[in-house]
Every structure is written in structure tokens, then in C-alpha cells.
Design a protein around this motif. Structure first.
Motif, PDB file in Angstrom:
ATOM      1  N   GLY A  34      -0.740  -7.718  -4.001  1.00  0.00           N
ATOM      2  CA  GLY A  34      -0.465  -6.499  -4.744  1.00  0.00           C
ATOM      3  C   GLY A  34      -1.675  -5.610  -4.801  1.00  0.00           C
ATOM      4  O   GLY A  34      -2.820  -6.027  -4.548  1.00  0.00           O
ATOM      5  N   GLN A  82      -1.819  -8.193  -8.903  1.00  0.00           N
ATOM      6  CA  GLN A  82      -1.015  -8.506 -10.082  1.00  0.00           C
ATOM      7  C   GLN A  82       0.129  -9.458  -9.787  1.00  0.00           C
ATOM      8  O   GLN A  82       0.791  -9.924 -10.725  1.00  0.00           O
ATOM      9  N   CYS A  83       0.373  -9.746  -8.510  1.00  0.00           N
ATOM     10  CA  CYS A  83       1.493 -10.620  -8.164  1.00  0.00           C
ATOM     11  C   CYS A  83       0.974 -11.920  -7.570  1.00  0.00           C
ATOM     12  O   CYS A  83      -0.020 -11.948  -6.851  1.00  0.00           O
ATOM     13  N   GLU A 129       8.318 -15.340  -8.297  1.00  0.00           N
ATOM     14  CA  GLU A 129       7.847 -13.962  -8.354  1.00  0.00           C
ATOM     15  C   GLU A 129       7.149 -13.755  -9.691  1.00  0.00           C
ATOM     16  O   GLU A 129       7.787 -13.690 -10.748  1.00  0.00           O
ATOM     17  N   ASN A 130       5.802 -13.691  -9.650  1.00  0.00           N
ATOM     18  CA  ASN A 130       4.994 -13.585 -10.857  1.00  0.00           C
ATOM     19  C   ASN A 130       4.149 -12.326 -10.750  1.00  0.00           C
ATOM     20  O   ASN A 130       3.072 -12.327 -10.162  1.00  0.00           O
ATOM     21  N   CYS A 131       4.646 -11.255 -11.334  1.00  0.00           N
ATOM     22  CA  CYS A 131       3.944  -9.979 -11.305  1.00  0.00           C
ATOM     23  C   CYS A 131       3.710  -9.481 -12.720  1.00  0.00           C
ATOM     24  O   CYS A 131       4.606  -9.552 -13.568  1.00  0.00           O
ATOM     25  N   ASP A 132       2.500  -8.958 -12.939  1.00  0.00           N
ATOM     26  CA  ASP A 132       2.128  -8.392 -14.240  1.00  0.00           C
ATOM     27  C   ASP A 132       2.313  -9.403 -15.367  1.00  0.00           C
ATOM     28  O   ASP A 132       2.649  -9.052 -16.504  1.00  0.00           O
ATOM     29  N   TYR A 155      -2.887 -14.572  -4.405  1.00  0.00           N
ATOM     30  CA  TYR A 155      -2.519 -13.357  -5.135  1.00  0.00           C
ATOM     31  C   TYR A 155      -2.314 -12.205  -4.151  1.00  0.00           C
ATOM     32  O   TYR A 155      -2.896 -12.168  -3.058  1.00  0.00           O
TER      33      TYR A 155
END
Length: 846
Positions: A557, A561-562, A584-587, A555
Motif C-alpha cells: 500500500g 497500511q495493508c 485483507e488487513n488495511c488501516d 506489508y
């Protein structure tokens, strides 16, 4: 909000299907145990039965305290004495051995083993345990004889009194030697309309009966002899009994049975004996709500109400003193009383009411019904048969104390059987010494809010023994109950609980090393993306160290969160593989960023689509042969693939894209002529017509069916593969070379091949070639013409003659009308008579 749950619930959320804990693979179990949201030891052991917790004081956000027990031991990161692992067990707290089947038994009889079991079970785990029953020979029996004393039972009472002591002796001989007996009688409520309330009738209800002038006053239920082994008392009680009477046909047996069931101390039931009640009657029974007929509105309270002197007409007898105040019990109440007090009723009734009591037997477990002789002479046989049947059958049951978090399954292995009976607790044909094994499987589907050990009772109404089963839910670690206050591992600013710091007020951090700058503002709020409005610290992907997020592995950020994980995955990896795209996995919004010409798959959202896979020739820029569009590595042909098909939409399957086919001047005609001629000359069609019929699908038929008008089986089978809608069949005809004969052929569209097919009719000389002229067709018309001309000439001559005669006749008639005739004698007329005279005649005298 806690995000972990029972293993199969968690797995359902991930895979959208239910899987039990035993069905999970080791990788899936590791994933459950190592869930990043697990922060305490209690949460860890509730995640899966194989999860264990490392209670060593450690720092750092990347430490995984919760793993499978096996993995924790293999890694060696945690000392074995600090691994907190709870294991489900089933210890027997009371396990007295079973009694041996023998004629005499010293001490208490034990038929169920074990007697007390404690189930220590973890959430999501399952445990198995067995209970064994063994039938013992000399198991004691308490028999209470309840008799109907209405006047119609007079003969039965006399028979019972005549048997006297021999009744008890016969019961011991034919049933069991270890038996004690009691005696009671019943009539009905002494209220209208059940019994007469006239003073005379209350004193002697049989006063008007000529046969018997003395009867006992009516009563509800009278307990005459408590259960004991003193046979003489039983005989005396029976001998001193006098018949009574009432008005209506149904009797108050339910009132009597309820008191017998609930008044255990007064009836004399032994705690270690089988309780049997035999009811002898020739009438039906009153039950709940019948009391309203006598204005009795209070429901039966299922309590004991036996006392002496309650009936003024029977001051010395023990009777039911609430008979006039409480309604009759219902069948359900009676069933519950029998179950709670382990009583088995035997109904010995006459033929007239047996069907009624057979229906009652279906509602009361472990009951028995038999037909009583009119004078009760067969009572010994009924008791013996009932006892043997009830003793040969065992129906066990569980009470209602099964915890809601427990799913319980069971099965039984009956004597003389090799297969288990699933979902059953009943066996029959049990012999002395027989053993029954009950197997239970308990599954803990959750944890109770309070771990209260309420016993689950396993018993039967035919047994005085039971097995108590206690459930202890292993939902909390022992170290959770013993925190180390002001631990140095927590900077003396908090308590150490199972290796994890719980900070005091004003302190935060993994070791409580951080101090809040403002009393009303927590450092944790600085690790929340939306401040205090969000409950997740570092988005649940890290720990807050003095207001700064320290992210877990994988992880990144400011608020962790990313992540490079969580994107859709195909067989080639995340986003289709590293060479196709990146994650890209954010929020919580995961997407794949494709590269190198790859595009997103519309369904799985991975980079698995490329236009080159839709080209028949990679060097060409034409997609799907210009007959379709590329839909993620796959050509989607126009018009729903009704004109073109194939991997690249390059295969024509419709007449629209085929060359126009006609009957004359085409290869179809040449092929049909060749095939027909080869068949006519008996030559090999494939060899002779190889060139002319190249790339033509042809079939030689005896007759060509009309597929546009096919309604019978003769053509339907062939026409199933012919599509008359997409291309109407062409009926064609052509002359054979150097011949006056013709060939018939049709051009149709075939469904299975999506192409034209040539149907050629076999050569038939009679149908396909012109026939020579028949001579008769020439001669017969000539002869017929000559005959016709002759007939016409004769008719014309006849007409001419007739007309000429007619003219002459008319001319004759005209001449006759114009001539004038005169009257005269015809000169040629002669008279028809002549006169002659005899010359020798001389007159009259001669």
C-alpha cells in the motif's frame, strides 16, 4: 508513542494473560525482540533481557537490527564486535572475608559478607545474590545501665551500691569479657503534676519522709558515667548516686532512653559493638501527649540535648536540658531512634508492671523484658539471660530505599536447618560460629527516569555492620552515549547512533540523503496517511525514503497500511487456510474474505464454516433434516433441541414427533401381555417376546409406582428418570389370552432415553385373577334371613297379643263403671272368732 514495553506486559497485550520473561518460549522472545516498532538500541535492550542490537551501519527498511543475542550470532549478519548486548551481573565491590570465631580477634570484626554489592540488571531480568552472616565469639558489647531513682527504688539502689565492682566483674564472667559499661538515672520532668515545684521539695523531695531525710533534687535524666572499660568509675558513679522522688506513678524513662539513643558521642557508644540499654524500674512510663498536662506542646525532636549545669539544683551534672520544653517521645519515635542507632533495650521491671512492658516489647524489635526482684538482687541473671537471648536471635531488615522498579524476594537458611524460610529474615538459636545464608532475588520491572544509585541497606539493630546494595539499571546502550557526528554513513547530514542515522534539520531518510523542499513541510508528512495529524510514519510498517514509504516485508500500500497478516487464525492457518479464504488487513481493520463455499465462523471470524457439514446426506439440499438451522458446521435444532437432537437434528426426543401410543390395540399391549405371561409361566421373557417387544424398552416391576404422586424414597429413585410433565403416564389393563386374568402396565416417558418405556406389573394370582365364590357367603345370608323372619314373626305375635289384652281390659273397665253394688253381709262370710262356754262352770265362787 512507544509501543513496546516489558516482556510480560507486551505478552499480556497479545494473549490477555500475564507471563514472566522466563515463561516465554523462544519464538515469543524472538517476536518481542524483532518488533518493528523498535528503532533504537535503547528500545531494543529494554524489550527483553535476551535482545541484542546490531550497530553496523546498514540501509534498507527490511533490516532487523534487534534480535535475540543467540539469533544474531547464529545468522552471522552482524560482526560480533558490533553486537550490543548487556548482561545482568552482581559483582561484589567490597568482599572482606568473615572473621573466624575465636576468643580473641585482631582488627575489626566482620560478620556480614559481602559488605557492598552492585546489581547491574536489565529491564525484565532477574538476578540472585547471597549474603552470609557468621556469629563471632568475642564481639564487643556496650552496656548502659539506666536506673529509676524515684523513692520506691531505694532498696534497688542500695543493692546496686552494695554490689559495687562485683557487678561489673559478674557481668564480664556471665555475659562477655569484652564489655564496657555506662551509668545514668532518671526521675521525671520537674513540673507539675509530675514533680512538686515547691522550693523545699525541689531541694529535698524526701523531706517529709521519716525514714530518709536526704534525697537528691528531682531531674528528668542525668548522664552520670559514659561507656568505658574503667570499672572503678562505674562503681564510683553508682556509689555517689542518691535517691530522689516525684509525685505521680509513671516515670520519665522515655525521655532518658531517647537521649541515650541519639547522644552517641556523649554516651560513648562504640561503632563496632553491640549496644544494650538495661532499664530498671518499678513504674510505668510517660509517653507522647502526656506533656500537655504540664502545658508542654512542642513534640519531641529526637535530638541530643545533654549539657552540664542545665539544672540549677544539680549544677555539676550532665542532664537533659529540654526536659521542660519538649514532650515525651512516642513509642514510634523511640523505636525509630533504637533502629537508627542500633540499640537493644532490656526492661528489668517489677511484677506489677511487667504485663505493660511485655506489650511494649511487641512494638520495639530486639527488646527483652524480665521480672526484677524487689531489691534488684537478680539483676546479673536478667542481664545474662537477656544478652544470651538477644545474641541467639537475629532479625535482619531492609530499609526503605528499594527502587520502585525492583521487585525483591528473599529467604533465609538458618543454622541446623535444611529447609529455607521464605519471606523471612529472622533466625533464632544461633550459636557461636553459626552461619546464616540470606538469598535474594531482584526482578527489574522497569527503568527509572534517572539512574541514581541509591544504596539499599541490609542490617539489624543488633549489629553495627550492614551491607550496602546498589542497583544499576542497564537501560541504555553505551553507543547511545557516543554518537558519530556528521557521519559519512549519514551523508554527513546527521549523526550515527548505534548504526542508525539521526538526521540534522532539513534532512531526512535512512542515510539523511533527502532534502526538505520547504522548511516548514517535512518529507515525513508525505509518508503519513493523514498528514501531520498522524504520528505513525508509513503506519509503523516501513520507513520513509524522501517522502515515499518503503514497506517492510509482508506489508503493501501507499502508506504500508495493508497486510496479509493480522487476520484471525484457526488451527488450519490464517483465515482457516489458503483454500478457504484470504486475509485483507488495511488501516488496522482485518477481515477474512471467504471462498469455495466457506463462510465466516461467528466467533473466531475465520473461514471455517460450510453448509455441507450440516447435511446428513451431502447430495441432498436438506439442512439439519429440516428440523433445525445450520450454525457454522453445526446444526442448531429448533425449540432449543427439545423436540429433535443429534448431529443433524434427526433424532426425535419428544412425544410430539413420536407415534401416538394407546393402551389397547397397540404393540405396547401385546408386549405387556407376553412379558406377563412369560413371567407367570416362568419362561424366558427375552426369547418368548423378542418379536412382540421389538424396539420397546420394557421393565418388569413387582408394583408400578405412581410417579405423579411420589413423596417417599420407595418411588423417588425410580421416578427420577420419569418425566410426568412431557407425557403423562398411561395406566393400562388388558386380559391375558384364554384366561380371565388381567395384566397391569403403564406407559411412561423416560428422560435418559427420551423415549417411551413400558412398565409391566409382575403376575400376582391373588390380584390379577378372579377368585371362586365362598359358600359361607351363601349360607350365612340364608340363615340370617330365616332368623330375621322368625324374630319378625315373634315380634308381630307379641304386638297382636298386647293389643288384644289392652282391648279386653278397656272393656272390663267400662263394665265396672256401669254396674251398681249394694251393701249386705256376705253369705259366705264367717267371723274370725268363736265363743264357747264350759258346762261345768258354776259361777264366780267356784
Amino acid at each position: 508513542m512507544v509501543r513496546y514495553s516489558l516482556c510480560f506486559v507486551l505478552f499480556f497485550l497479545v494473549t490477555q494473560r500475564f507471563v514472566s520473561c522466563e515463561d516465554l518460549t523462544e519464538t515469543q522472545i524472538n517476536k518481542l525482540c524483532e518488533d518493528l516498532n523498535i528503532a533504537t538500541c535503547d528500545q531494543c535492550i529494554q524489550a527483553h533481557p535476551d535482545c541484542a542490537w546490531c550497530a553496523v551501519p546498514l540501509s534498507g527498511a527490511k533490516i532487523k537490527r534487534c534480535r535475540t543475542h543467540r539469533k544474531l550470532k547464529q545468522l552471522g549478519e552482524c560482526p560480533s564486535d558490533q553486537i550490543k548486548f548487556l548482561e545482568s551481573t552482581t559483582p561484589a565491590k567490597n568482599d572482606t572475608p568473615l572473621s573466624e570465631p575465636s576468643l580473641s580477634q585482631l582488627g575489626p570484626v566482620v560478620q556480614l559478607q559481602p559488605q557492598v554489592i552492585q546489581i547491574n540488571i536489565r529491564r525484565g531480568d532477574r538476578v540472585k545474590f547471597n549474603i552470609t552472616f557468621r556469629k563471632v565469639t568475642d564481639y564487643p558489647v556496650d552496656l548502659y545501665y539506666l536506673m529509676d531513682l524515684s523513692h520506691s527504688m531505694l532498696d534497688d539502689l542500695k543493692t546496686l551500691q552494695r554490689l559495687g565492682q562485683s557487678l561489673a566483674d559478674d557481668i564480664k564472667t556471665n555475659v562477655t569479657s569484652n564489655i564496657q559499661m555506662g551509668f545514668g538515672t532518671f526521675v521525671d520532668k520537674v513540673m507539675m503534676p509530675f514533680a512538686s515545684t515547691v522550693t523545699e521539695q525541689l531541694q529535698n523531695p524526701c523531706a517529709k519522709n521519716q525514714e530518709d531525710n536526704v534525697c537528691a533534687p528531682p531531674f528528668g535524666f542525668k548522664h552520670q558515667q559514659s561507656i568505658s572499660d574503667q570499672v572503678e568509675k562505674f562503681r564510683t558513679s553508682v556509689a555517689n548516686t542518691t535517691i530522689s522522688g516525684n509525685i505521680d506513678s509513671p516515670e520519665g524513662s522515655f525521655d532518658a532512653l531517647m537521649q541515650i539513643a541519639v547522644c552517641g558521642d556523649k554516651i560513648g557508644w562504640r561503632a563496632d559493638a553491640t549496644h544494650l540499654v538495661i532499664v530498671t524500674t518499678d513504674a510505668s512510663f510517660h509517653m507522647a501527649l502526656d506533656g500537655k498536662l504540664a502545658a508542654i506542646l512542642e513534640a519531641n525532636d529526637m535530638k541530643c540535648h545533654l549539657s552540664k549545669g542545665a539544672n540549677p539544683n544539680l549544677p555539676a551534672d550532665t542532664v537533659y536540658d529540654k526536659s521542660k520544653y519538649l514532650d515525651y517521645p512516642s513509642i514510634g519515635q523511640l523505636r525509630a531512634a533504637f533502629k537508627d542507632n542500633k540499640i537493644q533495650p532490656i526492661f528489668a521491671v517489677t511484677k506489677e508492671v511487667r504485663s505493660l512492658y511485655e506489650e511494649l516489647r511487641q512494638l520495639i524489635p530486639n527488646s527483652y523484658v524480665d521480672e526484677l526482684a524487689n531489691d534488684s538482687s537478680n539483676i546479673i541473671g536478667i542481664i545474662s539471660a537477656a544478652y544470651n537471648q538477644l545474641r541467639g536471635k537475629l532479625d535482619m531488615s531492609l530499609d526503605e530505599n528499594i527502587p520502585p522498579e525492583i521487585s525483591l524476594r528473599y529467604r533465609v537458611l538458618c543454622p541446623n536447618r535444611t529447609d529455607w524460610k521464605n519471606n523471612s529474615l529472622s533466625c533464632d538459636q544461633i550459636q557461636i560460629g553459626s552461619e546464616i545464608v540470606y538469598e535474594f532475588e531482584a526482578i527489574a520491572e522497569g527503568c527509572p527516569s534517572q539512574n541514581i544509585m541509591r544504596p539499599l541497606t541490609f542490617t539489624s539493630s543488633s549489629l553495627q555492620e550492614d551491607v550496602k546494595i546498589f542497583f544499576n539499571f542497564l537501560c541504555n546502550c553505551e553507543c547511545s552515549k557516543h554518537p558519530v557526528v556528521s557521519s559519512v554513513n549519514c551523508s554527513t547530514n546527521g549523526s550515527l547512533v548505534c548504526g542508525v542515522c539521526e538526521c540534522d534539520s532539513g534532512h531526512e531518510g535512512a542515510q539523511c540523503q533527502c532534502i526538505q523542499t520547504q522548511a516548514d513541510v517535512s518529507l515525513l508528512s508525505q509518508c503519513k496517511q493523514n498528514g501531520e495529524n498522524n504520528d505513525d510514519i508509513c503506519e509503523g510498517n516501513g520507513v520513509c525514503e524522501c517522502g515515499t514509504c518503503v514497506c517492510n516485508e509482508g506489508y503493501r500500500g501507499q502508506f504500508c497500511q495493508c497486510s496479509s497478516k493480522g487476520c484471525p487464525t484457526s488451527n488450519d492457518g490464517i483465515c482457516g487456510g489458503a483454500d478457504k479464504g484470504t486475509c485483507e488487513n488495511c488501516d488496522g481493520i482485518a477481515k477474512c474474505n471467504c471462498k469455495n463455499g466457506w463462510t465466516l465462523h461467528p466467533e473466531i471470524q475465520t473461514c471455517n464454516c460450510h453448509d455441507d457439514l450440516c447435511k446428513a446426506n451431502v447430495t441432498s439440499d436438506v439442512l439439519c433434516s429440516s428440523n433445525g438451522e445450520c450454525d457454522c458446521n453445526r446444526c442448531k435444532c429448533f425449540n432449543d433441541s427439545t423436540i429433535y437432537s443429534g448431529q443433524f437434528c434427526d433424532v426425535c426426543i419428544n412425544p410430539v414427533c413420536k407415534p401416538v401410543v394407546e393402551c389397547e390395540g397397540t404393540s405396547m399391549q401385546s408386549c405387556a401381555q407376553c412379558v406377563n405371561e412369560a413371567q407367570r409361566l416362568r419362561e424366558n421373557q427375552n426369547e418368548k417376546c423378542f418379536d412382540k417387544c421389538a424396539d420397546i424398552d420394557y421393565t418388569l416391576l413387582t408394583s408400578i409406582p405412581d410417579c405423579t404422586n411420589c413423596f417417599d424414597s420407595s418411588c423417588s429413585k425410580f421416578c427420577e428418570d420419569i418425566d410426568v410433565n412431557i407425557a403423562a403416564p398411561k395406566d393400562c389393563q388388558a386380559f391375558l389370552a384364554n384366561s380371565e386374568c388381567t395384566v397391569q402396565f403403564d406407559i411412561v416417558w423416560r428422560k435418559s432415553t427420551n423415549d417411551y418405556q413400558l412398565l409391566v406389573k409382575e403376575f400376582d394370582k391373588a390380584q390379577d385373577c378372579p377368585q371362586p365364590i365362598n359358600p359361607l357367603l351363601i349360607v350365612l345370608p340364608i340363615v340370617a334371613g330365616i332368623v330375621l323372619l322368625g324374630l319378625l314373626a315373634l315380634i308381630a305375635w307379641k304386638i297382636f297379643q298386647t293389643m288384644r289384652d289392652k282391648r279386653e281390659w278397656l272393656s272390663f273397665e267400662n263394665e265396672m263403671k256401669q254396674s251398681k253394688w249394694t251393701k249386705d253381709i256376705n253369705p259366705v262370710f264367717q267371723k274370725p272368732t268363736s265363743r264357747f262356754e264350759n258346762p261345768s262352770y258354776g259361777g264366780e265362787g267356784h
